[in-house]
Enzyme design. Structure first.
Site, PDB file in Angstrom:
ATOM      1  N   GLU A 246       0.936  -1.220   0.134  1.00 22.39           N
ATOM      2  CA  GLU A 246       0.043  -0.029  -0.099  1.00 22.39           C
ATOM      3  C   GLU A 246       0.836   1.123   0.150  1.00 22.39           C
ATOM      4  O   GLU A 246       1.572   1.708   0.970  1.00 22.39           O
ATOM      5  CB  GLU A 246      -0.923  -0.097   1.370  1.00 22.39           C
ATOM      6  CG  GLU A 246      -2.184   0.806   0.878  1.00 22.39           C
ATOM      7  CD  GLU A 246      -1.683   2.308   1.656  1.00 22.39           C
ATOM      8  OE1 GLU A 246      -1.642   3.083   0.449  1.00 22.39           O
ATOM      9  OE2 GLU A 246      -2.042   2.611   2.454  1.00 22.39           O
ATOM     10  N   LEU A 247       1.087   1.907  -1.046  1.00 28.49           N
ATOM     11  CA  LEU A 247       2.263   2.740  -1.342  1.00 28.49           C
ATOM     12  C   LEU A 247       1.380   4.213  -1.534  1.00 28.49           C
ATOM     13  O   LEU A 247       0.521   4.589  -1.068  1.00 28.49           O
ATOM     14  CB  LEU A 247       2.976   2.465  -2.710  1.00 28.49           C
ATOM     15  CG  LEU A 247       3.411   0.899  -2.300  1.00 28.49           C
ATOM     16  CD1 LEU A 247       4.234   0.440  -3.736  1.00 28.49           C
ATOM     17  CD2 LEU A 247       4.327   0.796  -1.367  1.00 28.49           C
ATOM     18  N   CYS A 280      -2.181   8.613   2.739  1.00 31.07           N
ATOM     19  CA  CYS A 280      -1.817   8.381   1.438  1.00 31.07           C
ATOM     20  C   CYS A 280      -2.917   8.735   0.474  1.00 31.07           C
ATOM     21  O   CYS A 280      -2.796   9.062  -0.705  1.00 31.07           O
ATOM     22  CB  CYS A 280      -1.900   6.788   1.308  1.00 31.07           C
ATOM     23  SG  CYS A 280      -0.440   5.917   2.031  1.00 31.07           S
TER      24      CYS A 280
END
Length: 471
Positions: A246-247, A280
């Site tokens: 999960e970037l 994010c």
């Protein structure tokens, strides 16, 4: 002041070296943590391997996770205060994170009792006649959980909860910016009766800890949340493992000419500033159609100007300090370069130490890092476009794709955007920062692979074993 040791094989173990953890707002020391070596990281895998060999039935895993959910709720004030101290996250946002963590643990408990399997009709072909076949869900193996600073409780639980529900033991390395919150969570698992070895906490430098796990064949899954550069490097260094990544992202929102601005403006403000923009899915780019651009920008600027920033313990504070000075200086340099290239600073832009005032820039150059990279702070760039089609092209003109949103009254426009936007999630008339803890959550392109959201995370952590019987 408190000291936190490593937690390996059910025992708190001290080390010779220690790191100091300080309050992000006051600078006072909160405590120290033990610093692990590669040997400690390997010992954690040894303990996890032993735990999985002994086994833990699903009903026991479900009970423990349910107890953890209850304990997190009971310790909500303590956890929220610690998150705010470690990160400088505004106290209201810290409380919201704890409330979500209660749900994440509860969902994990529920899913532990309903792991999927199915019958397989092998007699659909002649060779399978007279057989009875079914699949059995089996844990993939030890999970290495590597977690970020920005949600030091809930994102840790998003890795630990599903892993334990699936029957996978965990070796956990939390962010060096928030190790104490992770340690308190581990103590709650200990109180809930989790047997030794199922959850191991190792704090210290990634070069020592993560490297050991990447090259240990007993670690089956690497679950990482963090920057794109680091995530893809981890995968390249251990390609045979399963990687759930999960970037980063540079989240975009489109405001169509028929949008309800009374809804779009406050949602954009919340999406950009919640958690000081350090998420994010924090809103970073807004593409607004020209007929409503002036009204939208004026309203957004007023909304940002009204947002309180400063002391994270003040109930009114929306934006607290960034994680460190480097983050603030990086954003200041990006904003300065954008202004020099023609962008207009509409509000904010002031940087004091680690604190950045809520900031809106207009007409930012298309090659600016503010549009192309992940800002991870309370700054939004607004671009005026001539059509939704143009907006879609610009939204997609990036290496990222996590969440995105559009505000419009048109069903046709909504569906067109949902079809063409390159993202893991498309939200219509909702802030792009939205995440429910049971929904499939993850990105495309440089934003990662795999999905979180308890049930969906568990699916990645299981492998099917086929059993065929012929009486």
């Amino acid at each position: 002041m408190q000291h936190q040791a490593l937690y390996v094989a059910g025992v708190w173990q001290d080390t010779a070296e220690r790191w100091t953890v300080s309050d992000k707002w006051t600078g006072t020391e909160l405590g120290t943590v033990s610093v692990a070596t590669k040997q400690h990281a390997t010992a954690a895998v040894d303990a996890a391997e032993d735990a999985m060999r002994k086994g833990l039935p699903p009903y026991a895993r479900a009970r423990i996770l349910a107890d953890v959910s209850r304990l997190v709720e009971e310790h909500a004030d303590e956890l929220a205060s610690l998150i705010t101290a470690e990160l400088g996250k505004p106290i209201t946002a810290s409380r919201a994170e704890v409330a979500r963590a209660v749900v994440t643990a509860r969902l994990s408990a529920e899913e532990a009792g309903r792991l999927p399997g199915e019958t397989v009709p092998l007699d659909a072909v002649e060779a399978g006649g007279g057989t009875f076949a079914f699949t059995v869900p089996c844990p993939r193996g030890i999970v290495a959980a590597i977690t970020p600073f920005n949600f030091p409780l809930n994102l840790v639980l998003h890795k630990v909860g599903p892993a334990l529900a699936a029957g996978c033991a965990v070796v956990l390395k939390p962010s060096e910016h928030a190790p104490l919150t992770a340690g308190l969570m581990v103590r709650l698992f200990e109180r809930a009766g989790l047997p030794a070895g199922w959850l191991n906490l190792v704090t210290g430098p990634p070069s020592e800890i993560v490297d050991a796990w990447l090259h240990d064949d007993r670690v089956a899954v690497v679950s990482f949340t963090g920057s794109s550069a680091v995530g893809w490097r981890l995968k390249s260094q251990s390609p045979r493992k399963l990687h759930v990544l999960e970037l980063g992202s540079n989240t975009a929102m489109v405001v169509a000419a028929d949008a309800d601005l009374d809804r779009a403006v406050p949602d954009a403000t919340t999406a950009a500033l919640s958690g000081s923009g350090q998420a994010c899915v924090s809103l970073q780019r807004v593409y607004v159609e020209r007929p409503v651009a002036d009204r939208f920008i004026s309203a957004l600027v007023r909304s940002f100007a009204d947002a309180d920033y400063g002391d994270p313990r003040d109930e009114r504070t929306v934006v607290g300090p960034l994680v460190n000075r480097d983050a603030a200086e990086r954003l200041l340099n990006w904003m300065t370069a954008a202004e020099q290239a023609g962008a207009r600073l509409a509000v904010g832009g002031d940087v004091t130490d680690r604190l950045l005032a809520p900031t809106v820039l207009v007409d930012v150059p298309r090659d600016s890092p503010l549009l192309c990279e992940e800002a991870f702070g309370p700054v939004v760039s607004v671009i005026v476009v001539d059509s939704v089609a143009q907006a879609i092209d610009e939204v997609n003109a990036t290496g990222y794709g996590l969440n995105t949103a559009i505000y419009t009254r048109s069903l046709a426009t909504s569906l067109e955007y949902a079809k063409k936007a390159q993202a893991g999630s498309v939200l219509v008339n909702m802030p792009p920062s939205f995440r429910a803890d049971h929904m499939p959550y993850g990105g495309v392109k440089g934003s990662g692979q795999g999905r979180e959201g308890v049930k969906y995370a568990i699916a990645d952590l299981l492998q099917e074993k086929l059993v065929v019987l012929r009486p």
